[in-house]
Design a protein around this motif. Sequence first.
Motif, PDB file in Angstrom:
ATOM      1  N   TYR A 284      -8.515  93.789  21.406  1.00  0.00           N
ATOM      2  CA  TYR A 284      -7.688  93.890  20.210  1.00  0.00           C
ATOM      3  C   TYR A 284      -8.302  93.133  19.039  1.00  0.00           C
ATOM      4  O   TYR A 284      -8.149  93.544  17.878  1.00  0.00           O
ATOM      5  CB  TYR A 284      -6.278  93.387  20.495  1.00  0.00           C
ATOM      6  CG  TYR A 284      -5.434  94.413  21.220  1.00  0.00           C
ATOM      7  CD1 TYR A 284      -4.898  95.498  20.531  1.00  0.00           C
ATOM      8  CD2 TYR A 284      -5.201  94.317  22.580  1.00  0.00           C
ATOM      9  CE1 TYR A 284      -4.137  96.454  21.180  1.00  0.00           C
ATOM     10  CE2 TYR A 284      -4.441  95.270  23.251  1.00  0.00           C
ATOM     11  CZ  TYR A 284      -3.912  96.339  22.545  1.00  0.00           C
ATOM     12  OH  TYR A 284      -3.173  97.292  23.194  1.00  0.00           O
ATOM     13  N   LEU A 285      -8.999  92.058  19.325  1.00  0.00           N
ATOM     14  CA  LEU A 285      -9.708  91.355  18.253  1.00  0.00           C
ATOM     15  C   LEU A 285     -10.777  92.259  17.651  1.00  0.00           C
ATOM     16  O   LEU A 285     -10.966  92.289  16.429  1.00  0.00           O
ATOM     17  CB  LEU A 285     -10.342  90.068  18.795  1.00  0.00           C
ATOM     18  CG  LEU A 285      -9.376  88.961  19.229  1.00  0.00           C
ATOM     19  CD1 LEU A 285     -10.151  87.820  19.883  1.00  0.00           C
ATOM     20  CD2 LEU A 285      -8.578  88.453  18.038  1.00  0.00           C
ATOM     21  N   ALA A 286     -11.472  92.993  18.517  1.00  0.00           N
ATOM     22  CA  ALA A 286     -12.504  93.916  18.025  1.00  0.00           C
ATOM     23  C   ALA A 286     -11.881  95.020  17.182  1.00  0.00           C
ATOM     24  O   ALA A 286     -12.406  95.382  16.118  1.00  0.00           O
ATOM     25  CB  ALA A 286     -13.270  94.512  19.209  1.00  0.00           C
ATOM     26  N   ALA A 287     -10.762  95.567  17.641  1.00  0.00           N
ATOM     27  CA  ALA A 287     -10.098  96.635  16.881  1.00  0.00           C
ATOM     28  C   ALA A 287      -9.599  96.127  15.534  1.00  0.00           C
ATOM     29  O   ALA A 287      -9.742  96.809  14.502  1.00  0.00           O
ATOM     30  CB  ALA A 287      -8.940  97.200  17.701  1.00  0.00           C
ATOM     31  N   GLN A 288      -9.048  94.917  15.514  1.00  0.00           N
ATOM     32  CA  GLN A 288      -8.570  94.337  14.260  1.00  0.00           C
ATOM     33  C   GLN A 288      -9.718  94.096  13.284  1.00  0.00           C
ATOM     34  O   GLN A 288      -9.572  94.312  12.070  1.00  0.00           O
ATOM     35  CB  GLN A 288      -7.827  93.034  14.540  1.00  0.00           C
ATOM     36  CG  GLN A 288      -6.496  93.228  15.236  1.00  0.00           C
ATOM     37  CD  GLN A 288      -5.913  91.936  15.769  1.00  0.00           C
ATOM     38  OE1 GLN A 288      -6.504  90.875  15.636  1.00  0.00           O
ATOM     39  NE2 GLN A 288      -4.739  92.022  16.377  1.00  0.00           N
ATOM     40  N   ALA A 289     -10.854  93.643  13.808  1.00  0.00           N
ATOM     41  CA  ALA A 289     -12.017  93.409  12.946  1.00  0.00           C
ATOM     42  C   ALA A 289     -12.493  94.721  12.325  1.00  0.00           C
ATOM     43  O   ALA A 289     -12.845  94.773  11.139  1.00  0.00           O
ATOM     44  CB  ALA A 289     -13.135  92.756  13.748  1.00  0.00           C
ATOM     45  N   LEU A 290     -12.503  95.780  13.115  1.00  0.00           N
ATOM     46  CA  LEU A 290     -12.936  97.079  12.598  1.00  0.00           C
ATOM     47  C   LEU A 290     -11.978  97.583  11.522  1.00  0.00           C
ATOM     48  O   LEU A 290     -12.409  98.109  10.483  1.00  0.00           O
ATOM     49  CB  LEU A 290     -13.029  98.083  13.743  1.00  0.00           C
ATOM     50  CG  LEU A 290     -13.595  99.458  13.375  1.00  0.00           C
ATOM     51  CD1 LEU A 290     -15.068  99.342  12.995  1.00  0.00           C
ATOM     52  CD2 LEU A 290     -13.433 100.444  14.528  1.00  0.00           C
ATOM     53  N   ILE A 291     -10.695  97.411  11.761  1.00  0.00           N
ATOM     54  CA  ILE A 291      -9.701  97.852  10.772  1.00  0.00           C
ATOM     55  C   ILE A 291      -9.816  97.037   9.488  1.00  0.00           C
ATOM     56  O   ILE A 291      -9.623  97.561   8.372  1.00  0.00           O
ATOM     57  CB  ILE A 291      -8.286  97.753  11.369  1.00  0.00           C
ATOM     58  CG1 ILE A 291      -8.126  98.772  12.502  1.00  0.00           C
ATOM     59  CG2 ILE A 291      -7.216  97.966  10.301  1.00  0.00           C
ATOM     60  CD1 ILE A 291      -6.851  98.621  13.298  1.00  0.00           C
ATOM     61  N   ALA A 292     -10.157  95.744   9.620  1.00  0.00           N
ATOM     62  CA  ALA A 292     -10.336  94.911   8.432  1.00  0.00           C
ATOM     63  C   ALA A 292     -11.502  95.395   7.584  1.00  0.00           C
ATOM     64  O   ALA A 292     -11.462  95.345   6.352  1.00  0.00           O
ATOM     65  CB  ALA A 292     -10.553  93.455   8.841  1.00  0.00           C
ATOM     66  N   VAL A 293     -12.557  95.873   8.249  1.00  0.00           N
ATOM     67  CA  VAL A 293     -13.733  96.382   7.530  1.00  0.00           C
ATOM     68  C   VAL A 293     -13.473  97.785   6.995  1.00  0.00           C
ATOM     69  O   VAL A 293     -13.924  98.136   5.896  1.00  0.00           O
ATOM     70  CB  VAL A 293     -14.965  96.379   8.464  1.00  0.00           C
ATOM     71  CG1 VAL A 293     -16.164  97.044   7.787  1.00  0.00           C
ATOM     72  CG2 VAL A 293     -15.318  94.956   8.882  1.00  0.00           C
ATOM     73  N   LEU A 294     -12.744  98.591   7.753  1.00  0.00           N
ATOM     74  CA  LEU A 294     -12.449  99.969   7.361  1.00  0.00           C
ATOM     75  C   LEU A 294     -10.937 100.157   7.300  1.00  0.00           C
ATOM     76  O   LEU A 294     -10.322 100.712   8.221  1.00  0.00           O
ATOM     77  CB  LEU A 294     -13.069 100.953   8.373  1.00  0.00           C
ATOM     78  CG  LEU A 294     -14.580 100.898   8.552  1.00  0.00           C
ATOM     79  CD1 LEU A 294     -15.017 101.798   9.693  1.00  0.00           C
ATOM     80  CD2 LEU A 294     -15.285 101.317   7.257  1.00  0.00           C
ATOM     81  N   PRO A 295     -10.302  99.658   6.249  1.00  0.00           N
ATOM     82  CA  PRO A 295      -8.834  99.751   6.131  1.00  0.00           C
ATOM     83  C   PRO A 295      -8.358 101.193   6.273  1.00  0.00           C
ATOM     84  O   PRO A 295      -9.008 102.137   5.804  1.00  0.00           O
ATOM     85  CB  PRO A 295      -8.555  99.207   4.725  1.00  0.00           C
ATOM     86  CG  PRO A 295      -9.739  98.342   4.410  1.00  0.00           C
ATOM     87  CD  PRO A 295     -10.912  99.017   5.062  1.00  0.00           C
ATOM     88  N   GLY A 296      -7.228 101.336   6.917  1.00  0.00           N
ATOM     89  CA  GLY A 296      -6.675 102.670   7.097  1.00  0.00           C
ATOM     90  C   GLY A 296      -7.111 103.341   8.378  1.00  0.00           C
ATOM     91  O   GLY A 296      -6.625 104.437   8.699  1.00  0.00           O
TER      92      GLY A 296
END
Length: 367
Positions: A297-309
């Motif tokens: 989930y940390l990895a998924a959150q980091a990806l979403i932070a870089v690619l919002p939406g």
Amino acid sequence: MRASGSQGDHDKFLETRSFAALDGLRAVSVFLVFTFHFGGPAWAKLSGWLGVYAFFVLSGFLITTLLLREHDATGGVSLKAFYIRRSTRILPLYLLVYLVVLAQSWFAQGEPWAQMKAATPYYLTFLNEFADLAPLHMTWTLGVEWKYYLVWPLLFALLGTTVASRFATALGCVMVLVAIWLSHIPPAWFSPWHYLGMLIGSLVAIAMHTRSTFRWARALMRDGVALAIALALFVMHRKSVVIAKHLGEPQMIALYTVLVGLLLPSLVARTGIGRVLSRQFLVFIGQRSYAMYLVQYLAAQALIAVLPGTVAGPLLLGGAFVLALAVSDVLFRGFEKPLTQWGHRWAKAARQQPTLEPGNSRFRPLS
């Protein structure tokens, strides 16, 4: 000739320290979990949540194999050494990720912080499965596994002195689980089907370790049998909703874990499926699967932070998986592996054992 071949296969199994195909199965299982959490509708029909039950079967098989080999080598089992090995394998990385998520929740405040505060007493006592929805909720599986580690090795040390008593102890535990299951104790308090997979793995380990019963396992070490079991598992993943509707979800989980247990002998042998799962890239992922499970989930959150939406779908699935693998590789090399090796050295020093006879050299710690 058949008996001689079986004996040779059994000796080879006892001498094997590392089962590459089991790491491969870990890799497949952790990918299935990622598809369930991040794959979105395109992957929903794969029912990746079943992957955690393959982990349970593997856990039961591996820890029981280790206990059996220690008993052969030393004439007994050191519970102290066992818990040192398990603790240094599981706790450091778990606590590290817990602290990171705790800090992240504190900075976020609001609902994440409230959830984390409420769940912390459970997370710190390995009662994870009883916590309400919160960050790190996927660690409910660690709570289940840790309880098995507390009970099964103790029963094995006290009662598993002979082949017959080992089978009787494991089968007795299965009967207890079935009795609790049929008594309709609320699943929120105790879910027998979570523990059944680990017991099945332990039973397979006992059967494969014992020369007189190894031939039963050897019957499963055929390409045709392995392929049939693998296809049955695939069908269960694809049709889990339909199967659960007819059997009930707990019964479906029980059937799934039985099939995984039946697959294990073919994976430690040189069957086609065993060779596929022994591929280097799968072993690489499998060895890092524990860290990947914790940081997903940390990895998924980091990806979403870089690619919002970004929402659940192929991009989030692929990106989170690759990012989690990269982070887990760093953790595995610089944190997890050194501490695990230190734990093995500590356990070896702590183990109270008689001097081994020159010919008694079968104890091989699993890598």
